[in-house]
Design an enzyme around this catalytic site. Sequence first.
Site, short mmCIF file in Angstrom:
data_model
loop_
_atom_site.label_atom_id
_atom_site.label_comp_id
_atom_site.label_asym_id
_atom_site.label_seq_id
_atom_site.Cartn_x
_atom_site.Cartn_y
_atom_site.Cartn_z
N THR A 188 49.25 20.69 67.67
CA THR A 188 50.05 19.47 67.66
C THR A 188 51.26 19.53 68.60
O THR A 188 52.01 18.57 68.70
CB THR A 188 50.57 19.20 66.23
OG1 THR A 188 51.31 20.34 65.79
CG2 THR A 188 49.41 18.92 65.28
N CYS A 189 51.43 20.63 69.30
CA CYS A 189 52.58 20.82 70.19
C CYS A 189 52.30 20.23 71.57
O CYS A 189 51.33 20.62 72.23
CB CYS A 189 52.89 22.32 70.30
SG CYS A 189 54.15 22.73 71.51
N ASP A 190 53.12 19.28 71.99
CA ASP A 190 52.93 18.64 73.30
C ASP A 190 53.01 19.63 74.45
O ASP A 190 52.25 19.54 75.41
CB ASP A 190 53.97 17.53 73.52
CG ASP A 190 53.72 16.32 72.63
OD1 ASP A 190 52.56 16.14 72.18
OD2 ASP A 190 54.67 15.56 72.39
#
Length: 104
Positions: free
Chosen positions: A8-10
Amino acid sequence: MQLYGLKTCDTCRKALKALQNAEFVDVRADGVPDEVMTHAHQRFGAALVNTRSTTWRGLSDDERAEPPEALLKAHPALMKRPLIVDGDAMYLGWGEEVRKTLLG
């Protein structure tokens, strides 16, 4: 090459898109092997822990005082991301210097 991070980390997504030959390892789901974590801690020290995260702010003072390796094992989202392992080389984060080194 392995890229340790959160799905979920950009920042991890950007790094993975740029490093098409990297194998993604989700630290929440799969964890970081002890050998890799030990080497990363030796290389980066306290910088391995993201003290600006919401997870960090939610920890008690006693939890924050724990050794980084134990803290990251209990709370994988605390790791600064991504951790990129390419053979014997390790890179932390996806800053300009890391991008120049890995992408040329």
